[in-house]
Enzyme design. Structure first.
Site, short mmCIF file in Angstrom:
data_model
loop_
_atom_site.label_atom_id
_atom_site.label_comp_id
_atom_site.label_asym_id
_atom_site.label_seq_id
_atom_site.Cartn_x
_atom_site.Cartn_y
_atom_site.Cartn_z
N SER A 1 -7.39 74.12 123.28
CA SER A 1 -8.83 73.93 123.04
C SER A 1 -9.59 73.64 124.32
O SER A 1 -10.82 73.49 124.28
CB SER A 1 -9.04 72.77 122.06
OG SER A 1 -8.54 71.55 122.60
N HIS B 1 -31.84 37.50 124.40
CA HIS B 1 -32.43 38.54 123.58
C HIS B 1 -33.73 39.01 124.24
O HIS B 1 -34.21 38.43 125.21
CB HIS B 1 -32.71 38.02 122.17
CG HIS B 1 -31.47 37.77 121.37
ND1 HIS B 1 -31.50 37.44 120.03
CD2 HIS B 1 -30.15 37.82 121.71
CE1 HIS B 1 -30.26 37.30 119.59
NE2 HIS B 1 -29.43 37.52 120.59
N GLU C 1 -13.50 61.53 117.00
CA GLU C 1 -13.02 62.73 117.69
C GLU C 1 -11.58 62.94 117.26
O GLU C 1 -10.66 62.33 117.81
CB GLU C 1 -13.12 62.58 119.21
CG GLU C 1 -14.55 62.52 119.73
CD GLU C 1 -14.65 62.73 121.23
OE1 GLU C 1 -13.82 63.49 121.77
OE2 GLU C 1 -15.56 62.14 121.84
N LEU D 1 -9.49 59.12 125.63
CA LEU D 1 -10.70 58.97 124.83
C LEU D 1 -11.59 57.84 125.33
O LEU D 1 -12.17 57.08 124.55
CB LEU D 1 -10.33 58.77 123.34
CG LEU D 1 -9.79 60.03 122.65
CD1 LEU D 1 -9.29 59.69 121.25
CD2 LEU D 1 -10.86 61.11 122.57
N ASP E 1 -2.23 65.74 122.37
CA ASP E 1 -3.04 65.80 123.59
C ASP E 1 -2.86 64.60 124.53
O ASP E 1 -3.30 64.65 125.67
CB ASP E 1 -4.52 65.92 123.23
CG ASP E 1 -4.84 67.16 122.41
OD1 ASP E 1 -4.07 68.13 122.52
OD2 ASP E 1 -5.85 67.14 121.67
N THR F 1 -12.21 75.17 116.52
CA THR F 1 -12.11 74.09 117.50
C THR F 1 -10.92 74.26 118.44
O THR F 1 -10.80 73.52 119.41
CB THR F 1 -12.00 72.73 116.79
OG1 THR F 1 -10.82 72.73 115.97
CG2 THR F 1 -13.22 72.47 115.92
N CYS G 1 -34.96 33.14 118.40
CA CYS G 1 -36.07 33.68 119.19
C CYS G 1 -37.42 33.35 118.57
O CYS G 1 -38.42 33.22 119.29
CB CYS G 1 -35.91 35.19 119.34
SG CYS G 1 -34.53 35.66 120.40
N SER H 1 -0.38 56.33 110.27
CA SER H 1 0.24 55.79 109.04
C SER H 1 1.64 55.27 109.27
O SER H 1 2.02 54.21 108.75
CB SER H 1 0.26 56.87 107.95
OG SER H 1 -1.05 57.15 107.51
N GLU I 1 -36.88 38.90 123.38
CA GLU I 1 -38.01 37.97 123.42
C GLU I 1 -37.87 36.97 124.57
O GLU I 1 -38.84 36.64 125.26
CB GLU I 1 -38.12 37.23 122.09
CG GLU I 1 -38.38 38.15 120.90
CD GLU I 1 -37.09 38.61 120.22
OE1 GLU I 1 -37.14 38.83 118.99
OE2 GLU I 1 -36.05 38.75 120.90
#
Length: 370
Positions: A175, A54, A298, A211, A207, A168, A91, A229, A56
């Site tokens: 697009s 970390h 997105e 990503l 598309d 869009t 820490c 789904s 510290e």
């Protein structure tokens, strides 16, 4: 030390924290600067990858490497020093053992395993504690972490690229590209800082995107989340990237397809709602349990609309190109509203020009009050 000195050193610590923007997840981005009582910087550091040191500890190591003792020193840290044994040790104990006299922290840690206990243990060890400047900046840098700890859901940021009249894509779905290379590069920078990128099966089928982060350098790729789904994700889809976590949320069981997707490396989660679609709110809670801090969306107008309709989006990153498209696909499909008072209220947080395009960062009003 004067208030000006305290502000200066905390700003240095915040700058260090910002340098670790892409590497600390699921931990918060934290910076630490250790100074002598008269203002000499003895050591500094930022939180490393999960499981590593970390901020510290990095600052204490830096001081030791420079040959400086930190006995009687002041530590400026952008978040309350942790007090629990996680992937690394506490820490707060390390600072006290090193002889630090005072800790100035920008803000308390929202983690229920800490929540003030770091301060308590420091004080019990004789270390003076002060809640200093920089709290707002530190919280902004770690909104995803705060959201996951307090709300048990990630911070949801929706990215949109559109023409000036809010389209869009063309009616036929084309697009690429409405916005400029500069805007697309900036969009990849927002992907890079997220823990996961979310899209829908409609985008996958239309598309076949990866990503991933390609246009900016990044030490890691964010996980990918797909709302699917009926488990229609093709097994040959480009989104299957070796080494990247992939979560597919479904509503309809299909043992054969689930096994095939799992064989390709995907984690399939069944979370149906009463309408036979994915329970989006339950999905966010599940992602939080999987240590997702920031979720970058997105997707197409249907899924965007569903997320907005259910009140699950916290802020928007919108790129507007200086062109008009007329008929085409919109940013999000929801409504129709019966009254303007039903519109989602937003607050503009920032604007920037990226080549010819305008980037607008807008946050849902009051969403960051938690």
């Amino acid at each position: 030390m004067t208030p000006t000195d305290s502000h200066t050193f905390m700003q240095q610590a915040l700058a260090l924290a910002a340098q670790s923007l892409l590497i600390t997840a699921p931990n918060p981005r934290v910076g630490c600067v250790i100074t002598s009582p008269d203002g000499q910087v003895l050591g500094q550091g930022a939180t490393q990858r999960a499981g590593q040191a970390h901020a510290e500890i990095m600052a204490l190591r830096d001081a030791a490497d420079r040959g400086h003792s930190v006995v009687g020193a002041i530590a400026y840290v952008t978040l309350e020093p942790c007090s629990h044994q996680g992937r690394t040790g506490p820490c707060c104990d390390a600072l006290a053992a090193a002889g630090v006299k005072k800790v100035v922290a920008a803000i308390g840690d929202p983690n229920p395993l800490v929540t003030g206990q770091g301060f308590v243990r420091l004080q019990a060890a004789g270390v003076e504690v002060e809640i200093g400047p920089g709290g707002t900046e530190s919280r902004e840098l770690n909104l995803g972490f705060f959201s996951r700890m307090v709300r048990q859901t990630p911070w949801v940021r929706m990215k949109l690229a559109a023409s000036l009249d809010g389209k869009t894509a063309l009616d036929n779905g084309v697009s690429q590209w409405i916005t400029s290379p500069a805007a697309r590069t900036d969009g990849h920078a927002w992907r890079a800082r997220a823990c996961a990128v979310l899209t829908g099966i409609g985008t996958v089928l239309a598309d076949n995107p990866k990503l991933d982060v390609r246009l900016v350098e990044t030490p890691r790729q964010p996980a990918l989340v797909v709302i699917d789904s009926r488990l229609e994700t093709p097994l040959e889809a480009a989104l299957f990237v070796p080494g990247r976590a992939l979560y597919i949320y479904a509503a309809v069981a299909n043992a054969e397809k689930q096994a095939a997707l799992a064989a390709r490396g995907a984690t399939v989660v069944l979370l149906p709602n009463a309408d036979g679609k994915v329970d989006l709110r339950a999905m966010l809670r599940d992602l939080a349990r999987r240590e997702i801090n920031e979720l970058h969306v997105e997707a197409g107008e249907k899924l965007n609309g569903s997320l907005i309709r259910e009140g699950l989006v916290d802020e928007f990153v919108v790129y507007l190109a200086p062109k008009l498209i007329g008929q085409g696909r919109g940013m999000a499909h929801f409504g129709p509203l019966q009254d303007l008072a039903q519109a989602l209220p937003l607050e503009f947080k920032s604007t920037a020009m990226l080549g010819p395009d305008l980037r607008v960062l807008a946050r849902v009003c009051g969403r960051d009050v938690f």
